[in-house]
Design a protein around this motif. Structure first.
Motif, PDB file in Angstrom:
ATOM      1  N   THR A 145      45.333   9.209  12.374  1.00 14.00           N
ATOM      2  CA  THR A 145      45.276   9.967  11.124  1.00 14.00           C
ATOM      3  C   THR A 145      44.032   9.560  10.338  1.00 14.00           C
ATOM      4  O   THR A 145      43.740   8.375  10.166  1.00 14.00           O
ATOM      5  N   ASP A 153      42.741  14.707   8.127  1.00 14.06           N
ATOM      6  CA  ASP A 153      44.139  15.141   8.017  1.00 14.06           C
ATOM      7  C   ASP A 153      44.582  15.262   6.567  1.00 14.06           C
ATOM      8  O   ASP A 153      45.488  16.039   6.247  1.00 14.06           O
ATOM      9  N   ALA A 154      43.969  14.459   5.692  1.00 14.33           N
ATOM     10  CA  ALA A 154      44.384  14.450   4.299  1.00 14.33           C
ATOM     11  C   ALA A 154      43.208  14.075   3.411  1.00 14.33           C
ATOM     12  O   ALA A 154      42.268  13.398   3.832  1.00 14.33           O
ATOM     13  N   LYS A 161      39.503  23.262   7.419  1.00 12.49           N
ATOM     14  CA  LYS A 161      40.298  24.249   8.154  1.00 12.49           C
ATOM     15  C   LYS A 161      40.646  23.750   9.553  1.00 12.49           C
ATOM     16  O   LYS A 161      39.790  23.262  10.294  1.00 12.49           O
ATOM     17  N   THR A 193      42.543  21.186  10.337  1.00 16.92           N
ATOM     18  CA  THR A 193      43.016  19.787  10.389  1.00 16.92           C
ATOM     19  C   THR A 193      43.656  19.328   9.080  1.00 16.92           C
ATOM     20  O   THR A 193      44.604  18.543   9.103  1.00 16.92           O
ATOM     21  N   ARG A 213      45.936  18.773   6.215  1.00 18.39           N
ATOM     22  CA  ARG A 213      47.357  19.077   6.066  1.00 18.39           C
ATOM     23  C   ARG A 213      47.897  18.841   4.665  1.00 18.39           C
ATOM     24  O   ARG A 213      48.968  19.334   4.325  1.00 18.39           O
ATOM     25  N   VAL A 214      47.158  18.105   3.843  1.00 19.24           N
ATOM     26  CA  VAL A 214      47.651  17.834   2.490  1.00 19.24           C
ATOM     27  C   VAL A 214      46.507  17.306   1.626  1.00 19.24           C
ATOM     28  O   VAL A 214      45.609  16.616   2.112  1.00 19.24           O
ATOM     29  N   VAL A 221      47.508  24.592   2.602  1.00 19.65           N
ATOM     30  CA  VAL A 221      47.411  23.160   2.344  1.00 19.65           C
ATOM     31  C   VAL A 221      48.194  22.820   1.078  1.00 19.65           C
ATOM     32  O   VAL A 221      47.805  23.235  -0.021  1.00 19.65           O
ATOM     33  N   LEU A 280      52.704  14.177   5.599  1.00 19.77           N
ATOM     34  CA  LEU A 280      52.209  13.967   6.959  1.00 19.77           C
ATOM     35  C   LEU A 280      53.342  13.676   7.941  1.00 19.77           C
ATOM     36  O   LEU A 280      53.231  13.944   9.141  1.00 19.77           O
ATOM     37  N   GLY A 304      56.221  15.131   7.691  1.00 17.72           N
ATOM     38  CA  GLY A 304      57.084  16.310   7.727  1.00 17.72           C
ATOM     39  C   GLY A 304      58.192  16.289   6.711  1.00 17.72           C
ATOM     40  O   GLY A 304      59.149  17.069   6.807  1.00 17.72           O
ATOM     41  N   PRO A 322      55.207  23.174   4.913  1.00 17.17           N
ATOM     42  CA  PRO A 322      55.796  23.673   6.158  1.00 17.17           C
ATOM     43  C   PRO A 322      57.263  24.016   5.952  1.00 17.17           C
ATOM     44  O   PRO A 322      57.994  23.315   5.251  1.00 17.17           O
TER      45      PRO A 322
END
Length: 348
Positions: free
Chosen positions: A4, A68-69, A86, A88, A90-91, A112, A331, A333, A346
């Motif tokens: 990560t 990733d973040a 874009k 990759t 996620r937050v 995001v 990350l 979930g 998600p």
């Protein structure tokens, strides 16, 4: 979560190093990339769909590519930055109550989620409010300025000049959100009588902190100190105008740590010049910084500070730790505690 990659974009208050250390503690095997803007030594800016942001969007976009973040305090999370992430990213985690330095519409389009920290500085702001109330009611800023100028003013002991102790004061809170509730708790410890006006406040929460909910007119007429804690909305803009100031008790004190736009500055200046108000504590202005020639910061009755109420070491350290936890949850979930655009979370 080995592999990560998290970009930690800090500044001179919440540094990239502090963010990275807390992220590393919350996420196993993470790789962090750090950068810092020069805020507050250099002011923040508005533009490209963001407000109160500090840093170069182009430089940030280059760092975010493949990450990733992104964790930040004030970095400009523009559409350009989000596009760079874009595939990759996620937050985005923002260590602020309101993530105004993020283009939320662009983040939502990119899928995001943006996590943030409502009430992150409520303790610091509440302590500032109570501390400055005491100072201003007792005339301490004026006395200190006189002494610094070489003048020993013993007349501060005259009965017609001395102020109230909090235990003898009625304090009116306009807004009873997280900060207002904490201020009420602190005031209760001093024995102050607390009034509050907030159409959205839960009666049980007001009762818990010993505040009596009243109309705005009742609060203005019945308070020795009026402290503003309302959000800025169309309804609250200039809520303290000439009529509201005239309705306040003669010799009352106004405290504003919320937003400068809540107060009509010309009307406040007139109320101070006439002697109707004893003084004002102002940590926020409209605009910020105050316009050249603004008379309010120069008035001896005004205790003016440059938007510092929320500044403390605890705010920096605890915000970094809390946002790392929020980002780690996304990350993994899980649902974060506070997401500004939950539609981007998600669904599975």
């Amino acid at each position: 979560m080995t592999g990560t990659r998290v970009v930690c974009a800090g500044d001179q208050f919440i540094s990239g190093a502090l963010l990275a250390s807390r992220v590393s503690g919350a996420i196993d095997g993470v790789t962090t990339v750090r950068t810092d803007s020069r805020w507050p030594s250099e002011p923040f800016d508005d533009g490209d769909g963001v407000r109160e942001a500090a840093g170069d969007p182009g430089e940030l976009a280059a760092l975010v590519a493949g990450a990733d973040a992104l964790v930040t305090h004030l970095a400009p999370v523009t559409a350009e930055v989000l596009e760079a992430g874009k595939g990759t990213l996620r937050v985005v985690g923002v260590t602020r109550g309101g993530p105004v330095n993020v283009d939320l519409a662009a983040a939502t389009r990119a899928g995001v989620p943006v996590v943030h920290l409502p009430g992150r500085n409520l303790g610091a702001v509440a302590e500032y409010c109570v501390g400055t109330m005491i100072c201003a009611m007792r005339g301490l800023p004026v006395a200190a300025a006189e002494l610094a100028a070489g003048r020993w003013d013993g007349t501060g002991f005259r009965f017609d000049r001395v102020g109230l102790e909090l235990r003898a004061a009625t304090v009116g809170l306009v807004g009873l959100g997280a900060v207002g509730l904490r201020v009420a708790e602190l005031l209760a410890a001093f024995g102050a009588h607390v009034l509050a006006h907030d159409p959205y406040a839960a009666p049980e929460e007001a009762a818990r902190v010993g505040a009596r909910l009243v109309t705005l007119d009742e609060l203005l007429a019945g308070s020795d100190v009026v402290s503003l804690h309302a959000r800025l909305t169309a309804e609250t803009r200039r809520i303290i105008d000439a009529a509201a100031l005239a309705a306040m008790r003669p010799g009352a004190l106004l405290v504003n740590t919320a937003r400068g736009e809540l107060v009509d500055p010309a009307a406040l200046d007139a109320a101070l010049a006439s002697g109707h108000l004893r003084g004002a504590v102002l940590d926020v202005f409209d605009p910020e910084p105050p316009a050249p020639g603004d008379p309010l910061p120069a008035r001896p009755q005004v205790f003016a500070t440059p938007h510092l109420a929320g500044a403390s070491r605890q705010v920096a350290e605890e915000s970094a730790a809390r946002i790392a936890t929020e980002v780690a949850a996304v990350l993994r979930g899980r649902r974060p505690a506070h997401c500004a655009n939950p539609e981007a979370l998600p669904t599975a």
